[in-house]
Motif scaffolding. Structure first.
Motif, short mmCIF file in Angstrom:
data_model
loop_
_atom_site.label_atom_id
_atom_site.label_comp_id
_atom_site.label_asym_id
_atom_site.label_seq_id
_atom_site.Cartn_x
_atom_site.Cartn_y
_atom_site.Cartn_z
N ASN A 24 0.81 -1.22 0.00
CA ASN A 24 0.00 0.00 0.00
C ASN A 24 0.84 1.27 0.00
OD1 ASN A 24 -2.56 1.20 -0.14
ND2 ASN A 24 -2.69 1.44 2.07
N THR A 25 2.03 1.18 -0.58
CA THR A 25 2.82 2.40 -0.74
C THR A 25 2.17 3.22 -1.84
OG1 THR A 25 4.26 1.46 -2.42
CG2 THR A 25 4.94 1.18 -0.12
N TYR A 42 5.30 -2.81 -2.52
CA TYR A 42 4.29 -2.81 -3.58
C TYR A 42 3.29 -1.70 -3.30
CZ TYR A 42 6.13 -7.44 -4.63
OH TYR A 42 6.96 -8.49 -4.95
N SER A 43 2.71 -1.14 -4.34
CA SER A 43 1.78 -0.01 -4.17
C SER A 43 0.34 -0.43 -3.96
CB SER A 43 1.86 0.92 -5.39
OG SER A 43 1.50 0.22 -6.55
N PHE A 44 0.04 -1.71 -4.00
CA PHE A 44 -1.35 -2.16 -3.91
C PHE A 44 -1.64 -2.78 -2.53
CE2 PHE A 44 1.20 -5.58 -5.71
CZ PHE A 44 0.84 -6.67 -4.94
N ILE A 63 2.05 -2.80 6.18
CA ILE A 63 1.18 -2.10 5.24
C ILE A 63 1.03 -0.66 5.68
CG2 ILE A 63 -0.96 -2.78 6.40
CD1 ILE A 63 -2.11 -3.10 3.45
N LEU A 64 1.09 0.25 4.73
CA LEU A 64 0.84 1.65 5.06
C LEU A 64 -0.65 1.81 5.27
CD1 LEU A 64 3.73 1.88 3.76
CD2 LEU A 64 3.10 4.25 3.42
N ASN A 65 -1.00 2.32 6.41
CA ASN A 65 -2.39 2.44 6.83
C ASN A 65 -2.94 3.79 6.35
OD1 ASN A 65 -4.76 1.84 8.05
ND2 ASN A 65 -4.02 2.01 10.14
N LYS A 81 0.92 -2.30 10.85
CA LYS A 81 0.28 -1.17 10.17
C LYS A 81 1.11 0.08 10.45
CE LYS A 81 -3.20 -4.22 10.72
NZ LYS A 81 -3.04 -5.41 11.53
N ILE A 82 1.58 0.73 9.39
CA ILE A 82 2.44 1.90 9.51
C ILE A 82 1.67 3.12 9.05
CG2 ILE A 82 4.60 2.96 8.76
CD1 ILE A 82 5.60 0.16 8.03
#
Length: 88
Positions: A24-25, A42-44, A63-65, A81-82
């Motif tokens: 989720n970047t 990954y961006s997804f 994962i980017l939150n 979760k970041i």
């Protein structure tokens, strides 16, 4: 760009381990993350199957939150979760 680089430079402080896959970047951020660190990015937002595959390969998941996350991710305590651009 400066905030992005600060975030990337602080990932080792946040993750403490090189066996992470980060999801989720923002689109385009995965390249600098992989260039400047040893993390895979990954961006997804991954599916349950993708998370299972990553874990089976002995990687930890972060994962980017930054958006609404599916419940299978938000309820999984093994996924870190970041907050976006979380600094120290």
């Amino acid at each position: 760009k400066l905030a992005e680089m600060d975030f990337i430079n602080n990932l080792p402080t946040i993750l403490h381990n090189s066996n992470y896959v980060i999801f989720n970047t923002a689109i385009g951020e995965e390249i600098p993350i992989m260039f400047y660190t040893h993390y895979i990015a990954y961006s997804f937002i991954p599916t349950e199957k993708q998370i299972e595959l990553v874990k089976n390969k002995k990687y930890k998941v972060a994962i980017l939150n930054s958006s609404e996350l599916p419940s299978f991710i938000s309820n999984d305590t093994s996924i870190l979760k970041i907050k976006p651009f979380q600094i120290k």
